[in-house]
Write a protein that holds these residues in place. Sequence first.
Motif, PDB file in Angstrom:
ATOM      1  N   LEU A   1       3.710  16.287  -9.550  1.00  0.00           N
ATOM      2  CA  LEU A   1       4.635  15.586 -10.418  1.00  0.00           C
ATOM      3  C   LEU A   1       4.093  14.390 -11.339  1.00  0.00           C
ATOM      4  O   LEU A   1       2.673  14.258 -11.013  1.00  0.00           O
ATOM      5  N   ASP A   2       4.814  13.888 -12.052  1.00  0.00           N
ATOM      6  CA  ASP A   2       3.909  12.522 -12.973  1.00  0.00           C
ATOM      7  C   ASP A   2       3.775  11.474 -11.841  1.00  0.00           C
ATOM      8  O   ASP A   2       4.780  11.359 -10.745  1.00  0.00           O
TER       9      ASP A   2
ATOM     10  N   GLN B   1      12.091   4.325  -2.351  1.00  0.00           N
ATOM     11  CA  GLN B   1      12.668   4.717  -3.666  1.00  0.00           C
ATOM     12  C   GLN B   1      11.953   5.904  -4.222  1.00  0.00           C
ATOM     13  O   GLN B   1      12.154   6.756  -4.694  1.00  0.00           O
ATOM     14  N   ARG B   2      10.644   5.628  -4.302  1.00  0.00           N
ATOM     15  CA  ARG B   2       9.566   6.541  -4.837  1.00  0.00           C
ATOM     16  C   ARG B   2       9.657   7.936  -4.058  1.00  0.00           C
ATOM     17  O   ARG B   2       9.525   9.048  -4.768  1.00  0.00           O
ATOM     18  N   PHE B   3       9.722   7.707  -2.543  1.00  0.00           N
ATOM     19  CA  PHE B   3       9.636   9.103  -1.895  1.00  0.00           C
ATOM     20  C   PHE B   3      11.069   9.622  -2.239  1.00  0.00           C
ATOM     21  O   PHE B   3      11.137  10.994  -2.288  1.00  0.00           O
ATOM     22  N   TYR B   4      12.327   9.147  -2.259  1.00  0.00           N
ATOM     23  CA  TYR B   4      13.435   9.961  -2.535  1.00  0.00           C
ATOM     24  C   TYR B   4      13.461  10.413  -3.760  1.00  0.00           C
ATOM     25  O   TYR B   4      13.913  11.531  -4.211  1.00  0.00           O
TER      26      TYR B   4
ATOM     27  N   LEU C   1       0.901  -1.159   0.002  1.00  0.00           N
ATOM     28  CA  LEU C   1      -0.194   0.067   0.096  1.00  0.00           C
ATOM     29  C   LEU C   1       0.968   1.407   0.083  1.00  0.00           C
ATOM     30  O   LEU C   1       0.464   2.243  -0.682  1.00  0.00           O
ATOM     31  N   MET C   2       2.033   1.283   0.611  1.00  0.00           N
ATOM     32  CA  MET C   2       2.712   2.317   1.027  1.00  0.00           C
ATOM     33  C   MET C   2       3.470   2.641  -0.566  1.00  0.00           C
ATOM     34  O   MET C   2       3.652   3.805  -1.248  1.00  0.00           O
TER      35      MET C   2
ATOM     36  N   GLN D   1       0.869   9.719  -4.604  1.00  0.00           N
ATOM     37  CA  GLN D   1       0.828  11.371  -4.078  1.00  0.00           C
ATOM     38  C   GLN D   1       2.009  12.021  -4.873  1.00  0.00           C
ATOM     39  O   GLN D   1       1.970  13.335  -4.639  1.00  0.00           O
ATOM     40  N   ALA D   2       2.962  11.571  -5.589  1.00  0.00           N
ATOM     41  CA  ALA D   2       3.944  12.343  -6.294  1.00  0.00           C
ATOM     42  C   ALA D   2       3.020  13.031  -7.489  1.00  0.00           C
ATOM     43  O   ALA D   2       3.226  14.374  -7.421  1.00  0.00           O
TER      44      ALA D   2
END
Length: 202
Positions: A138-139, A192-195, A124-125, A132-133
């Motif tokens: 963002l895309d 990774q996606r958060f970074y 889920l995260m 959320q991006a």
Amino acid sequence: MTLDKFRSVADRALGPFVGAARTVGLSPNGVSVIAFLLAVAAGIVYGVAAADPFRYLVGAVLVFLNGWLDLVDGALAREMNVASSGGDLLDHVLDRYADIVIIVGLAAGIGRWALGIAAVTGVLMTSYLGTQAQAVGLDRVYGGLLGRADRLALVGITTGVAAFVTLPLGPFSLVGWLLVVFAVVGHLTAAQRFYYSMQALN
């Protein structure tokens, strides 16, 4: 290791399925609902697979069908020129519930609830960080170690093999190790996606 980047390749193979959906009068939202119901069926089958490991093979087929229809609904919407924010929202909500019910079914089938909780939060995260991006301008982010296409492929392949490999592999069964992968790699993918998103915003 994401399969999502091959969506364009898969789209080219969807023509006959999109045509069939149009012929029988299915809408993109209708396809999304059918895909979700297949995921629910897979979760139920996985939940009772301990009584008969062959049921894992049935679940694997249902998961692959869910994944394929998840591609068909978007292609059908584009073909019919009816793509909308509402349809996109419905698709993503049903996808998240599908992820939950499949993983809960896997955990229930082997009685590993702690692993199931760790796996489902990782999944889920991962999905949350992807959308959320987009919410912050963002895309939408599909990258990382393990996207949804990868998860469905891993579930299908692993449970297909689990129908024939029933002995434990160390502390866990094959399905247990699958949940471990989702728990660990899911949270790493979210990180990774958060970074990536933070770097893009700075």
